[in-house]
Design an enzyme around this catalytic site. Structure first.
Site, PDB file in Angstrom:
ATOM      1  N   GLY A 209      12.259  15.036  11.934  1.00 21.03           N
ATOM      2  CA  GLY A 209      11.700  13.706  12.114  1.00 21.03           C
ATOM      3  C   GLY A 209      10.928  13.172  10.931  1.00 21.03           C
ATOM      4  O   GLY A 209      10.757  11.961  10.802  1.00 21.03           O
ATOM      5  N   ASP A 210      10.453  14.051  10.046  1.00 20.38           N
ATOM      6  CA  ASP A 210       9.735  13.607   8.848  1.00 20.38           C
ATOM      7  C   ASP A 210      10.047  14.557   7.697  1.00 20.38           C
ATOM      8  O   ASP A 210       9.149  15.011   6.991  1.00 20.38           O
ATOM      9  CB  ASP A 210       8.227  13.549   9.109  1.00 20.38           C
ATOM     10  CG  ASP A 210       7.466  12.820   8.000  1.00 20.38           C
ATOM     11  OD1 ASP A 210       8.101  12.072   7.225  1.00 20.38           O
ATOM     12  OD2 ASP A 210       6.231  12.998   7.899  1.00 20.38           O
ATOM     13  N   ALA A 211      11.329  14.854   7.528  1.00 20.35           N
ATOM     14  CA  ALA A 211      11.752  15.776   6.475  1.00 20.35           C
ATOM     15  C   ALA A 211      11.644  15.066   5.130  1.00 20.35           C
ATOM     16  O   ALA A 211      12.371  14.112   4.854  1.00 20.35           O
ATOM     17  CB  ALA A 211      13.184  16.234   6.724  1.00 20.35           C
ATOM     18  N   ASN A 215       6.792  18.010   2.781  1.00 18.86           N
ATOM     19  CA  ASN A 215       6.664  18.811   4.000  1.00 18.86           C
ATOM     20  C   ASN A 215       7.447  20.118   3.931  1.00 18.86           C
ATOM     21  O   ASN A 215       7.711  20.742   4.963  1.00 18.86           O
ATOM     22  CB  ASN A 215       7.121  17.997   5.217  1.00 18.86           C
ATOM     23  CG  ASN A 215       6.051  17.020   5.673  1.00 18.86           C
ATOM     24  OD1 ASN A 215       4.870  17.193   5.372  1.00 18.86           O
ATOM     25  ND2 ASN A 215       6.456  15.992   6.401  1.00 18.86           N
TER      26      ASN A 215
END
Length: 317
Positions: A209-211, A215
């Site tokens: 979802g927030d690659a 991260n």
């Protein structure tokens, strides 16, 4: 004294009444979780957009991270996702307090981000693609999927298609209300993709979802570990775009279309996903980002929409 004045959440949520209340309560939350888990805390890291995090030491000598999040929908599934992945390519979850929204996490050491790695851009993309392929292979209990109108575990995972359908509505509303001068056909196409791509997915998985390169951190237990998921359940094609875009700016290369095709093909080779489908997701997300940007009072970015048009061409749309 444990809440730094530079904490990024002040800028992003401090003007909201619920955000201000959370910030006011944060020192007490930190102290309660510190004492409950018998932690020694180091100075917190600055810059989080909706959370507070600091290095911690456990009584058994292990290094850890204490993370406390401002409660909002995107963060609710983080603990459940980390349990699903069980440290296979991600940091491990040591403990979770669902009431105080606190996580005790494995610390990735040395913690260098993939974005700061000296590896060439496409080698870094290979690292990311292999990690995402592992995350996507994890089985998901349907009870943890929160499909619109059907309930599901409150600490579970939103259906990606439900989320992007709401985004499509917002794209259309913002285009009509703000009149940014964007190509109406391209905007309509982006909104349509946000609705159609999830429905036509060949498979559905737990997406990060927030690659993005920030991260993915260098570590010792594994060479690289993923952090900070904002998990959803749906088309894996959603995940790669921010990595393709941020590992270095493909649009600044002399032939951006060739770079984009090569990068989407790399992800396809590693993960089995259709590169054209990955480019279609990138088109949809670039259109949505462009309308979101204008909705925050910023001037329209016609460059971003030109990039969306190039992505659409790469996708063969």
């Amino acid at each position: 004294m444990l809440v730094p004045p530079t904490l990024g959440v002040v800028a992003s949520i401090g003007d909201l009444p619920e955000g201000r209340a959370w910030l006011d309560a944060l020192p007490a939350l930190i102290a309660e979780l510190r004492d409950a888990w018998t932690l020694r805390l180091g100075p917190p890291w600055a810059g989080g957009s909706c959370s507070w995090a600091a290095p911690a030491s456990l009584p058994d000598g292990r290094s850890a991270v204490l993370k406390i999040s401002w409660p909002h929908p995107e963060m609710m599934g983080e603990a459940a996702a980390l349990r699903v992945w069980h440290g296979h390519g991600t940091v491990s979850l040591y403990a979770h307090d669902g009431v105080l929204h606190g996580l005790l996490l494995e610390r990735a050491d040395p913690g260098t981000t993939l974005g700061d790695s000296p590896l060439p851009a496409e080698e870094r993309l290979l690292v990311a693609a292999r990690l995402l392929a592992r995350l996507w292979s994890a089985p998901v209990d349907p009870a943890f999927v929160r499909s619109a109108g059907t309930g599901g575990d409150p600490g579970g995972f939103d259906v990606l298609g439900d989320v992007t359908a709401r985004w499509a509505d917002l794209v259309e509303q913002r285009m009509a209300r703000l009149r940014p001068g964007f190509d109406p056909g391209l905007v309509a196409h982006g909104a349509r993709l946000l609705r159609e791509l999830p429905a036509s997915a060949p498979r559905r998985v737990l997406v990060h979802g927030d690659a993005n390169p920030g991260n993915i951190l260098a570590a010792r237990r594994e060479p690289w570990l993923v952090i900070d998921p904002k998990p959803m359940y749906g088309d894996p094609g959603y995940d790669p775009w921010k990595l393709v875009e941020q590992i270095d700016d493909p649009f600044r290369h002399p032939d951006p279309a060739a770079v984009l095709k090569r990068r989407f093909a790399l992800f396809g080779d590693v993960t089995g996903e259709d590169p054209a489908r990955l480019a279609a997701w990138a088109t949809a997300r670039r259109v949505e980002d462009s309308l979101w940007w204008v909705s925050r009072g910023n001037p329209p970015s016609h460059r971003a929409m030109a990039e969306a048009a190039l992505l659409a061409a790469v996708a063969g749309l």
